[in-house]
Design a protein around this motif. Sequence first.
Motif, short mmCIF file in Angstrom:
data_model
loop_
_atom_site.label_atom_id
_atom_site.label_comp_id
_atom_site.label_asym_id
_atom_site.label_seq_id
_atom_site.Cartn_x
_atom_site.Cartn_y
_atom_site.Cartn_z
N GLY A 80 0.85 -1.19 0.00
CA GLY A 80 0.00 0.00 0.00
C GLY A 80 0.88 1.24 0.00
O GLY A 80 1.72 1.41 0.88
N LEU A 81 0.70 2.10 -1.00
CA LEU A 81 1.63 3.21 -1.19
C LEU A 81 1.05 4.54 -0.75
O LEU A 81 1.71 5.57 -0.84
N GLY A 82 -0.19 4.52 -0.29
CA GLY A 82 -0.81 5.75 0.18
C GLY A 82 -1.10 6.74 -0.93
O GLY A 82 -1.04 7.96 -0.72
N ILE A 83 -1.41 6.23 -2.13
CA ILE A 83 -1.75 7.13 -3.24
C ILE A 83 -3.27 7.27 -3.32
O ILE A 83 -3.91 6.80 -4.25
N GLY A 84 -3.84 7.90 -2.31
CA GLY A 84 -5.27 8.23 -2.26
C GLY A 84 -6.20 7.09 -2.66
O GLY A 84 -5.99 5.94 -2.30
N VAL A 128 11.13 12.22 -7.93
CA VAL A 128 9.99 11.94 -8.80
C VAL A 128 9.17 10.84 -8.11
O VAL A 128 9.73 9.88 -7.60
N PRO A 129 7.82 11.00 -8.06
CA PRO A 129 7.01 10.01 -7.35
C PRO A 129 7.31 8.56 -7.76
O PRO A 129 7.47 7.69 -6.90
N CYS A 130 7.39 8.32 -9.07
CA CYS A 130 7.60 6.94 -9.52
C CYS A 130 8.96 6.40 -9.08
O CYS A 130 9.12 5.20 -8.91
N SER A 131 9.93 7.28 -8.91
CA SER A 131 11.23 6.77 -8.50
C SER A 131 11.21 6.42 -7.01
O SER A 131 11.71 5.37 -6.60
N ALA A 132 10.58 7.26 -6.20
CA ALA A 132 10.43 6.93 -4.77
C ALA A 132 9.58 5.68 -4.61
O ALA A 132 9.86 4.81 -3.76
N CYS A 133 8.55 5.58 -5.43
CA CYS A 133 7.63 4.46 -5.34
C CYS A 133 8.32 3.16 -5.76
O CYS A 133 8.23 2.13 -5.08
N GLY A 134 9.04 3.23 -6.89
CA GLY A 134 9.75 2.04 -7.38
C GLY A 134 10.78 1.55 -6.38
O GLY A 134 10.87 0.36 -6.10
N SER A 136 10.76 2.04 -3.14
CA SER A 136 10.08 1.47 -1.97
C SER A 136 9.57 0.07 -2.27
O SER A 136 9.72 -0.85 -1.46
N LYS A 137 8.94 -0.08 -3.43
CA LYS A 137 8.39 -1.38 -3.77
C LYS A 137 9.49 -2.42 -3.86
O LYS A 137 9.37 -3.51 -3.29
N ARG A 138 10.57 -2.10 -4.56
CA ARG A 138 11.65 -3.09 -4.72
C ARG A 138 12.20 -3.50 -3.35
O ARG A 138 12.42 -4.68 -3.08
N GLU A 221 -5.59 4.15 -14.15
CA GLU A 221 -4.16 4.29 -13.96
C GLU A 221 -3.83 4.99 -12.65
O GLU A 221 -4.62 5.81 -12.17
N CYS A 222 -2.68 4.71 -12.12
CA CYS A 222 -2.19 5.49 -10.99
C CYS A 222 -2.07 6.95 -11.43
O CYS A 222 -1.50 7.24 -12.48
N PRO A 223 -2.61 7.88 -10.63
CA PRO A 223 -2.57 9.29 -11.03
C PRO A 223 -1.16 9.84 -11.14
O PRO A 223 -0.94 10.86 -11.80
N MET A 224 -0.19 9.19 -10.52
CA MET A 224 1.18 9.69 -10.57
C MET A 224 1.87 9.35 -11.90
O MET A 224 2.94 9.86 -12.19
N ALA A 225 1.27 8.45 -12.67
CA ALA A 225 1.96 7.95 -13.87
C ALA A 225 1.93 8.94 -15.01
O ALA A 225 2.82 8.94 -15.86
N ALA A 226 0.90 9.80 -15.02
CA ALA A 226 0.68 10.67 -16.18
C ALA A 226 1.96 11.38 -16.60
O ALA A 226 2.67 11.96 -15.79
N GLY B 65 1.46 2.68 -16.82
CA GLY B 65 2.68 3.46 -16.68
C GLY B 65 3.40 3.16 -15.39
O GLY B 65 3.12 2.18 -14.74
N GLY B 66 4.30 4.03 -15.03
CA GLY B 66 4.92 3.86 -13.72
C GLY B 66 6.28 3.21 -13.82
O GLY B 66 6.55 2.45 -14.73
N ALA B 67 7.09 3.54 -12.86
CA ALA B 67 8.43 2.96 -12.81
C ALA B 67 8.30 1.52 -12.35
O ALA B 67 7.31 1.13 -11.76
N LEU B 68 9.34 0.77 -12.64
CA LEU B 68 9.21 -0.66 -12.35
C LEU B 68 10.21 -1.09 -11.31
O LEU B 68 11.09 -0.37 -10.97
S1 SF4 Z 1 2.75 5.00 -11.50
FE1 SF4 Z 1 2.09 5.12 -9.37
S2 SF4 Z 1 2.24 3.02 -8.59
FE2 SF4 Z 1 3.42 3.11 -10.50
S3 SF4 Z 1 5.51 3.58 -9.85
FE3 SF4 Z 1 4.53 5.54 -10.31
S4 SF4 Z 1 3.74 6.22 -8.34
FE4 SF4 Z 1 4.16 4.05 -8.13
#
Ligand code: SF4
Lengths: 324, 68
Positions: A80-84, A128-134, A136-138, A221-226, B65-68
């Motif tokens: 859970g990433l807390g993206i609303g 960048v959100p996706c970099s922090a998110c990626g 964290s997930k990894r 889609e995740c709103p951060m991806a746009a 989308g999104g980072a992987l």
């Molecule tokens: S698109 Fe959303 S879920 Fe995917 S990496 Fe970016 S922030 Fe994370």
Amino acid sequence: MKCVTCRGPAIIDIRRHNSNFCAEHFIEQCHRQVRKAIEEFEMFGPDDKLLVAVSGGKDSLAIWDLLVDLGYEADGLYIGLGIGDYSDTSLDHARAYAHSRDLRLIEVDVPSTFGFDIPNGSRAAKRVPCSACGLSKRHLFDEEAIKGGYDVLITGHNLDDEAAVLFGNTLHWHTEYLGRQLPVLPARDGFPRKVKPLVRLAERETAAYCIVKGIDYLVDECPMAAGNKHLSYKNALNEIEAMSPGAKHSFYFGFLDRAAAFFEVEASIDREGLGACASCGAPTTSEICAFCRLVDRAGGQLPERTGVSAVSVDLGPTRTGSVQ
Amino acid sequence: MQVKVRLHNPRRDLEIEGPITIINLLARLDLNREAVLVVRDGELVPGDESLSDDDSIEIRPVISGGAL
Ligand code: SF4
Ligand SMILES: [Zn+2]
Ligand SMILES: [Zn+2]
């Protein structure tokens, strides 16, 4: 349009295979492609304990479903990433699927465990959100896989994902990443084995698989991806694919066959000198791992570690903290 | 009556005059066939199928989308 196998009415065309399929034979085709990837890259065997990273989206639910159909035992892991609303809804989809097939889903909630969420935390950490998110997930995938004693961590990366990442890394000649962009990353000190059994299926096929199987995945889609680069690489590759079906496949698999080995040495340098993170115990080349630094900059907090924490990783006698 | 078309990201609804094949519809909307699937009543609709005036379909993007 007729099914290539049974000549009945087809529901999908796959231009790079020059084939159309009915629902039944499309599912068979997906099984075949996943089985082939598992065997060709020696991803895992029938006795391995598998953990699937599950987001509630099409790819992760498709691979979980495919593995279970193929007779493997696989648990799911949701972060859970807390993206609303996006996070709330994606969790609902992951839970509903797990429930429908009576599967075990492990849940880790970043905001309640680490005190930050991706939108605000990434802003505070100036990432960048996706970099922090990626990142964290990894980190959390690795940690949970090791903690749970899983042999293999499975992610839902499909052909489009891999081709797009390869495209980006080639465009900028990130040679340090090219040697690591493989469908299997072997386990090494403190890291689980990581595999991508969907590499032979395009994104359109994983979505079609879910629709045909009635799997209710999160479409939004995740709103951060746009606007991120990954999406623009995918669009560029799809333009090429439309003119030249099979282009994505030959780009990625041609790289694996004929180019990846040239970058191996550089990728392996990176793996040297691993020690344990002073804060969480995860393997890292710095004193504090990138995730713990992110937690700190994002204004969060690591949970109290009770005694010898289960998350701390045994690096083995040769690697304990020393740089080799 | 017209063919009702639902699109995503952003979500919006269109009406298009039928009959029209899926392939032509996607071309008309300037959508790449690699990037979408067409769904009607929860089922996939193949590219060569012709939509008639009272059909209602969803054009679903498949690119995440999104980072992987
Ligand atoms: S698109 Fe959303 S879920 Fe995917 S990496 Fe970016 S922030 Fe994370
Ligand atoms: Zn058939
Ligand atoms: Zn750490």
